[in-house]
Structure formats: C-alpha cells, structure tokens
Design an enzyme around this catalytic site. Structure first.
Site, PDB file in Angstrom:
ATOM      1  N   LYS A 291      65.425 -49.733  91.338  1.00  0.00           N
ATOM      2  CA  LYS A 291      66.765 -50.113  91.801  1.00  0.00           C
ATOM      3  C   LYS A 291      66.656 -50.665  93.217  1.00  0.00           C
ATOM      4  CE  LYS A 291      70.304 -47.427  90.946  1.00  0.00           C
ATOM      5  NZ  LYS A 291      71.109 -46.174  90.905  1.00  0.00           N
TER       6      LYS A 291
HETATM    7  C1  E4P Z   1      74.326 -46.204  90.119  1.00  0.00           C
HETATM    8  O1  E4P Z   1      73.600 -47.190  90.193  1.00  0.00           O
HETATM    9  C2  E4P Z   1      75.001 -45.700  91.324  1.00  0.00           C
HETATM   10  O2  E4P Z   1      74.008 -45.214  92.146  1.00  0.00           O
HETATM   11  C3  E4P Z   1      76.002 -44.619  91.031  1.00  0.00           C
HETATM   12  O3  E4P Z   1      76.529 -44.740  89.734  1.00  0.00           O
HETATM   13  C4  E4P Z   1      77.096 -44.534  92.052  1.00  0.00           C
HETATM   14  O4  E4P Z   1      78.061 -43.627  91.598  1.00  0.00           O
HETATM   15  P1  E4P Z   1      79.145 -43.017  92.578  1.00  0.00           P
HETATM   16  O5  E4P Z   1      80.061 -44.121  93.005  1.00  0.00           O
HETATM   17  O6  E4P Z   1      79.855 -41.996  91.743  1.00  0.00           O
HETATM   18  O7  E4P Z   1      78.417 -42.415  93.729  1.00  0.00           O
END
Ligand code: E4P
Length: 224
Positions: A86
């Site tokens: 990521k």
């Molecule tokens: C995924 O890529 C993100 O890191 C994650 O879903 C963010 O979620 P949040 O907005 O609940 O922290």
C-alpha cells in the site's frame, strides 16, 4: 466483488475467516499500532493465519519514493508474493508506484480522497486504488459516488486497475459498491457482520425452531 478484512487483530481475523467468505486482509500503520505488537511479528502471524494464497495488504511508512521501494522489498520478502504494497497517493507515492510497477510488485494505491488521485495512481501502475468512502463523506463529499466515478474512469480508459474501496461506516455503503461492480472492498469486522445483522431474520429463525420443538419435542432437530 472481493471482500477483505480491514483489521490486524488475530482473534477478529480468525473469526471472520471462519464464518465469512473473505478474500484477504488489509492493514495500515494505525491498525498495526492498535495491536501494540512488533509490526512484522504481527504481520507474520496474520500471514500464517490466512495462508500464503490470500491477499495481505501492508502499507509503507517512508516518505520518499526510494525508501518506499526498499520498504516494499523487505515487506514482500518477509510476507510472500501475495502481499500488496500500500502506497499513499501523494507525489512521492506516485513516483514509487512507477518504480514498483517496473519491479513487478503488487501495488495498492491508498489514501485516495479524489478521483483525480485514482486516475494518476492507476496510470502509474497500481493494481488497486483505495478510495476512503467514510472519510470522503466526512469532508462533505460523497464517498460512494466518488468510487463510482473512479470505476467509470477505469472502465472508460481501459485501465486494468481495480477499486479496493475502504473506510466504511456502514454495510449499505459496501453493498452499493458491490451492486456497481467494483473489484473489492475492505471493511472492519463489525461492518462485515453488519451485512447479516438483522433482528427480523433472527426472529424468523427462532420461530422455525420453536414451532418444530413444540410439535416434536424440545431439542429435536433433523438429526435425532
Ligand atoms: C484502507 O486502506 C484504509 O487504511 C482504512 O480502510 C481506513 O479506514 P478508516 O477511515 O476507518 O480509518
């Protein structure tokens, strides 16, 4: 639509994998920090829990493209080939995506709040782009609509990138994107459970059992 678990807690991941048809696990630095364990120890435990064939998404933390690539090399070496790196969709991240693409890494472009970011990340070679549905809503925009716009951009430009929608506040948002045909969604365990949580359904199942037991005796099932 693939369904991934957005969590790093072993107990929760184990339960989700046991009950639901999940396709992998996504993490981010905040999710790993919440577990309080050494990050690679935790990620290795997740990898052995889900097996080598499932997708595991792990975010780089470095701020320069060159360091992001070195992190990606270490992450993939330790966690195996079905690991997705990521990368935040900021200028250094887009540069890193181009470098990672050339080296054959699996890339998830993350921290996506706009379709513009998704377009650039897809062009840079990301396998997935991850729009943050709930966080977009919190900015006064529409997360689900943004994801649909991104899907249209990918399809209309023949880009092979898929959406990995993330950051959900409710299960209906997940379903709306499933209906639209996006490639994948990652959601926290409570959101996944929310896809089934319905007191009317529970009451209907309880009534079937009660009727059966009343007629044929307490504890009676089709087994005995
Ligand atoms: C995924 O890529 C993100 O890191 C994650 O879903 C963010 O979620 P949040 O907005 O609940 O922290």
């Amino acid at each position: 639509m693939k369904l991934l678990i957005d969590d790093a807690n072993l107990e929760k991941i184990g339960k989700m994998m046991e009950y639901y048809p999940c396709d992998g696990v996504t993490t981010n630095p905040s999710i790993l920090a919440k577990e309080g364990k050494e990050p690679y120890a935790q990620l290795k435990a997740i990898r052995s829990l889900i097996g080598n064939d499932m997708e595991l998404h792990v975010q780089v933390v470095s701020l320069t493209a060159e360091e992001m690539v070195i992190e990606a090399e270490k992450i993939t070496e330790i966690l195996g080939k079905n690991t997705y790196i990521k990368v935040p969709s900021v200028p250094e991240g887009i540069k890193a995506m181009k470098m990672l693409k050339e080296k054959g890494f699996n890339i998830t472009a993350t921290a996506i709040y706009t379709a513009q970011q998704a377009y650039l990340a897809a062009k840079a070679g990301a396998d997935y782009v991850a729009p943050y549905i709930n966080r977009i809503d919190n900015l006064g925009a529409d997360g689900v609509e943004t994801a649909k716009t991104i899907q249209n951009i990918l399809e209309n430009n023949d880009l092979p990138t898929e959406i990995l929608a993330a950051s959900f506040k409710n299960s209906q948002q997940v379903l709306s994107l499933c209906e639209y045909g996006v490639g994948a969604a990652t959601a926290a365990p409570d959101i996944i459970e929310g896809l089934l949580k319905n007191p009317t359904v529970t009451a209907a199942v309880d009534a079937f059992v009660a009727d059966f037991e009343k007629a044929f005796g307490e504890g009676k099932t089709m087994l005995n």
